[in-house]
Enzyme design. Structure first.
Site, short mmCIF file in Angstrom:
data_model
loop_
_atom_site.label_atom_id
_atom_site.label_comp_id
_atom_site.label_asym_id
_atom_site.label_seq_id
_atom_site.Cartn_x
_atom_site.Cartn_y
_atom_site.Cartn_z
N GLU A 247 -1.23 -28.27 -16.50
CA GLU A 247 -0.56 -28.45 -15.40
C GLU A 247 0.06 -27.00 -14.71
OE1 GLU A 247 0.26 -31.76 -18.10
OE2 GLU A 247 0.23 -29.49 -18.33
N ASP A 248 -0.43 -25.78 -15.52
CA ASP A 248 0.22 -24.63 -15.25
C ASP A 248 -0.18 -24.06 -13.81
OD1 ASP A 248 1.52 -22.14 -16.52
OD2 ASP A 248 -0.25 -21.27 -15.47
N ALA A 249 1.11 -23.96 -13.01
CA ALA A 249 0.95 -23.26 -11.76
C ALA A 249 0.09 -22.18 -11.48
CB ALA A 249 2.25 -23.22 -11.13
N LEU A 251 -2.10 -21.05 -13.63
CA LEU A 251 -3.70 -21.44 -13.70
C LEU A 251 -4.30 -21.90 -12.55
CD1 LEU A 251 -6.19 -21.59 -15.48
CD2 LEU A 251 -5.26 -23.74 -16.20
N TRP A 289 -5.24 -16.29 -16.06
CA TRP A 289 -4.19 -15.64 -15.66
C TRP A 289 -4.09 -14.32 -15.60
CZ3 TRP A 289 -1.50 -18.34 -20.48
CH2 TRP A 289 -0.91 -19.68 -20.19
#
Length: 292
Positions: A247-249, A251, A289
């Site tokens: 869910e990492d923004a 990424l 990232w």
């Protein structure tokens, strides 16, 4: 001054330094030119180390006296894990060379490593601190927390810090952390987490003995640890290759930029992309990232 040498071939030390210099508020290590100074502890023994590059190796010098054999071994293991010096990335590079999105990224950042957090308590607390706030404010909270509650060593008119011990943190009240600008929710999460560690119900050794899924489910039973936080800790502390924060923004933004999308990818689209990276999800995440 005694020293040890750590094998570090195919390690991009300048990129690791860039990561370690992310914030001037970081108290758990100091970067001076191409040297990293970090305080470590083995048993009751505090060891101040200076890490500098050599030819296909890293040189670790002991600044505050010669450590015991046991402490030397612990320092070697910690730094090897911290900088991920022993992971063989050749299979990852071969996989990336066949992938349209990853190929130019890996070519650009080859040798970059997951700078981890071998201390599971530190890893989880840092992930909780960073929930729903920007990175620099997260560093502000962390520096206050470390300076107030972490052990320290004075050397050459400077202070060097260790991350706070969970037994000490477990005895804090919410008001103490709230007074340092922690939200009430984060205060409860961190103190509750410390209580679990202090009671011996959770430890690095216990999690390390589990499969990835069992480890993740065990962590997610603790209040304040959701899927993102559990995956982050499993990636940073244990380097499970399939641990990645879906869910990492950041990424999502990296994928959007590299694929020239006019919107962020959906979770299903991210899952589909990462099926190609099976076994190397954590490293694919790291390199994506880095493009940000």
């Amino acid at each position: 001054m005694s020293k040890i040498y750590l094998h570090a071939s195919d390690v991009n030390y300048p990129l690791i330094l860039d990561f370690l210099k992310r914030s001037p508020k970081e108290l758990l290590h100091k970067v001076e030119n191409d040297h990293v100074i970090k305080l470590l502890k083995s048993g009751h023994e505090k060891v101040l180390t200076r890490i500098r590059p050599g030819s296909s190796r890293l040189i670790v010098e002991f600044l505050n006296g010669d450590p015991s054999t046991e402490a030397t071994r612990a320092v070697k293991q910690y730094i090897t894990e911290w900088l991920d010096l022993e992971t063989d990335l050749s299979a990852f590079y071969r996989m990336a060379a066949r992938d349209e999105m990853l190929k130019p990224v890996v070519k650009r950042f080859r040798g970059y490593r997951i700078v981890g957090q071998p201390d599971l308590f530190e890893s989880l607390v840092w992930a909780i601190i960073g929930q729903q706030i920007n990175l620099q404010f997260a560093y502000t909270l962390k520096s206050r927390f470390v300076e107030k509650f972490g052990e320290r060593l004075h050397w050459n008119n400077e202070s060097f810090y260790l991350f706070p011990d969970p037994k000490l943190v477990s005895q804090l009240t919410d008001d103490v952390l709230i007074g340092m600008q922690f939200s009430r929710q984060k205060s409860k999460y961190i103190i509750g987490l410390a209580e679990v560690f202090a009671a011996g119900a959770l430890s690095r050794e216990k999690i390390k003995a589990l499969s990835f899924e069992d480890a993740k489910q065990t962590l997610m039973k603790i209040k304040g640890i959701g899927n993102w936080t559990a995956n982050y800790a499993l990636m940073k502390t244990f380097r499970y290759p399939n641990a990645f924060p879906l869910e990492d923004a950041g990424l999502h933004n990296a994928i959007r930029n590299l694929m020239k999308m006019d919107r962020k990818p959906t979770l299903d689209e991210v899952r589909k992309i990462f099926r190609k990276y099976k076994g190397w999800e954590a490293y694919a995440t790291l390199y994506l990232w880095k493009t940000l």
